[in-house]
Enzyme design. Structure first.
Site, short mmCIF file in Angstrom:
data_model
loop_
_atom_site.label_atom_id
_atom_site.label_comp_id
_atom_site.label_asym_id
_atom_site.label_seq_id
_atom_site.Cartn_x
_atom_site.Cartn_y
_atom_site.Cartn_z
N GLY A 171 -13.19 11.85 -0.88
CA GLY A 171 -14.58 12.26 -0.96
C GLY A 171 -15.53 11.42 -0.14
N ASP A 172 -15.01 10.41 0.56
CA ASP A 172 -15.89 9.54 1.37
C ASP A 172 -15.14 9.16 2.64
OD1 ASP A 172 -18.01 7.81 2.17
OD2 ASP A 172 -18.50 7.43 0.08
N ASP A 173 -15.61 8.12 3.35
CA ASP A 173 -15.01 7.75 4.62
C ASP A 173 -13.50 7.54 4.47
OD1 ASP A 173 -17.52 7.70 5.93
OD2 ASP A 173 -17.87 5.65 5.22
N THR A 177 -12.51 14.69 4.96
CA THR A 177 -13.41 14.14 3.96
C THR A 177 -14.56 15.11 3.74
OG1 THR A 177 -14.99 12.38 3.46
CG2 THR A 177 -14.51 12.78 5.77
#
Length: 468
Positions: free
Chosen positions: A253-255, A286
């Site tokens: 869900g992020d980098d 992502t």
């Protein structure tokens, strides 16, 4: 069409000097990938069941892990030891590793993080951050943790480490956290670290976090979390050097991979940079963030980053640098090559006004230096914006070099550039005017080209112009 080129004697000598400098970095900066060993046979081995562990997914095994590792400490000076985790679902709270240890998971083994926050101890904040990343004060310790270690291996036949992070994500969204969420794996102040051949799932916060570490290899891992999960970064080398990340698939869900080095005045004061970072053969997606990022916490400095053979899809950003006034520090000598993007909103994004500050004590006049960032051999399909490259007023990002970038872009204008300086060659769609001046031959030395990709980058005809 390729431009006709000729080199003066001065330009040729300058190019030779640049090649020599790049060659020194290539030797120093990439050798760690070859020198680190992904697996080592230990002379002593125990199985977690020998210490009373039960792999039923319900019995809490924290004490079993702690007791097993305490026992193995007696073998640290006898060639080290191995803790084997067999088939089963092994529920546990946080446990701490030791030096000269291999944590080895069977292919059918799953280590499960407890859903009870009291099983994750609370530690002081990192000195380069000054507080928890999410909340002032302290932070929860990672599920697998180590400090001041050497020669540590976490590996397996694609066994799984599952943080069961959904309860933490819910506490975060509902503002029910007392302390910053824990990482899945964090090693501090450690050297000769190998993490390989495992699947990491559902981290409460960042997944793999080597901080203040040296000589780290992350190889052949899969990292998974829902695309909607908050701040579930994949791999975050932080104030660390001689790091190699290769052959990984990451969907979070992020980098996916993000390089850091401390936060504002705390990172500046701590002063430990991240450097000699090699990233290669990475793929993934992502939800709302970036495939490869630097920052936004980069106050200790980031340099000598070499990334190649990346494939990102269905993501918000491809390559990103994030910083802000107050960060200080620098990002320089970054080379990214051979990137394939599909269904990415912004292919290349630099942001000079990103993120919050730890407290009111930061210095807004501490401006970051962003210099010598080369991005080459990029292709993309179904891209919304080619690039949003925004520096800081009175603090231009300098020597931004783009070469052989071909993107199929839907939005017009495709590029948005401000407070940046640099050069480009063979970029489609046509780049913004402030970056349109040609790299070759006059500005070749302003860009960053490690020797291992020098010939490809300048082309056979340009390379042939070097004096012999």
């Amino acid at each position: 069409m390729r431009r006709s080129l000729s080199l003066s004697v001065v330009e040729a000598l300058l190019l030779v000097a640049l090649i020599f400098e790049a060659q020194l970095w290539a030797v120093k900066g990439n050798s760690h990938c070859e020198n680190l060993k992904p697996l080592e046979v230990r002379p002593h081995s125990v199985t977690i069941t020998e210490f009373g562990a039960v792999g039923d997914g319900a019995t809490l095994n924290t004490k079993a892990f702690q007791n097993a590792i305490f026992y193995l400490q007696s073998f640290a000076d006898k060639g080290g030891a191995q803790l084997f985790v067999p088939k089963g679902r092994w529920l546990t709270g946080s446990f701490e590793l030791i030096s000269h240890l291999t944590l080895l998971l069977d292919k059918a083994a799953v280590i499960l993080g407890s859903e009870d926050s009291s099983d994750w101890p609370v530690d002081d904040p990192l000195p380069s951050y000054g507080r928890g990343r999410e909340l002032p004060g302290r932070r929860h310790r990672s599920l697998i943790y180590g400090n001041n270690l050497t020669d540590v291996i976490i590996t397996g036949d694609n066994g799984t480490i599952d943080g069961q992070g959904s309860i933490w994500w819910s506490w975060f969204r509902n503002h029910n956290l007392t302390f910053t969420r824990p990482h899945l794996v964090e090693l501090k102040n450690s050297t000769n670290v190998v993490i390989s051949n495992l699947t990491f799932m559902n981290s409460p916060f960042w997944t793999i976090h080597p901080v203040y570490c040296s000589h780290v290899l992350v190889q052949n891992v899969t990292i998974l979390a829902p695309l909607s999960s908050p701040n579930t970064d994949g791999i975050d080398p932080d104030s660390s050097d001689n790091v190699c990340i290769e052959d990984c698939y990451i969907s979070t869900g992020d980098d996916l991979i993000v390089i850091k080095s401390g936060w504002d005045e705390y990172g500046i004061a701590f002063g430990r940079p991240s450097f000699n970072i090699t990233i290669r053969r990475i793929s993934g997606q992502t939800g709302s963030s970036s495939g490869l990022a630097i920052g936004s916490e980069m106050s200790g400095g980031v340099s000598e980053v070499y990334a190649e053979d990346l494939r990102f899809f269905n993501s918000a950003n491809g390559i990103r640098i994030k910083t802000a006034p107050g960060r200080g520090g620098y990002v320089r000598n970054v080379y990214v090559s051979n990137v394939t993007l599909t269904g990415v909103k912004v292919a290349i994004r630099f942001t000079g006004q990103y993120g919050e500050h730890p407290d009111e004590s930061y210095d807004p006049k501490a401006l970051p230096v962003i210099d010598k960032i080369t991005i080459t051999n990029i292709k993309g399909e179904n891209i919304s914006f080619a690039g949003v490259i925004e520096g800081i007023e009175d603090d231009n990002f300098t020597n931004i070099c783009l070469s052989n970038v071909v993107l199929n872009v839907k939005k017009n204008p495709p590029w948005n550039c401000s407070y940046v300086e640099g050069y480009s060659d063979l970029v489609s769609p046509e780049i913004c005017e402030v970056l349109s001046e040609s790299i070759y031959p006059g500005h070749f030395s302003d860009c960053y080209f490690p020797i291992s990709r020098l010939q490809t980058s300048i082309g056979e005809d340009r390379y042939a112009l070097l004096p012999r």
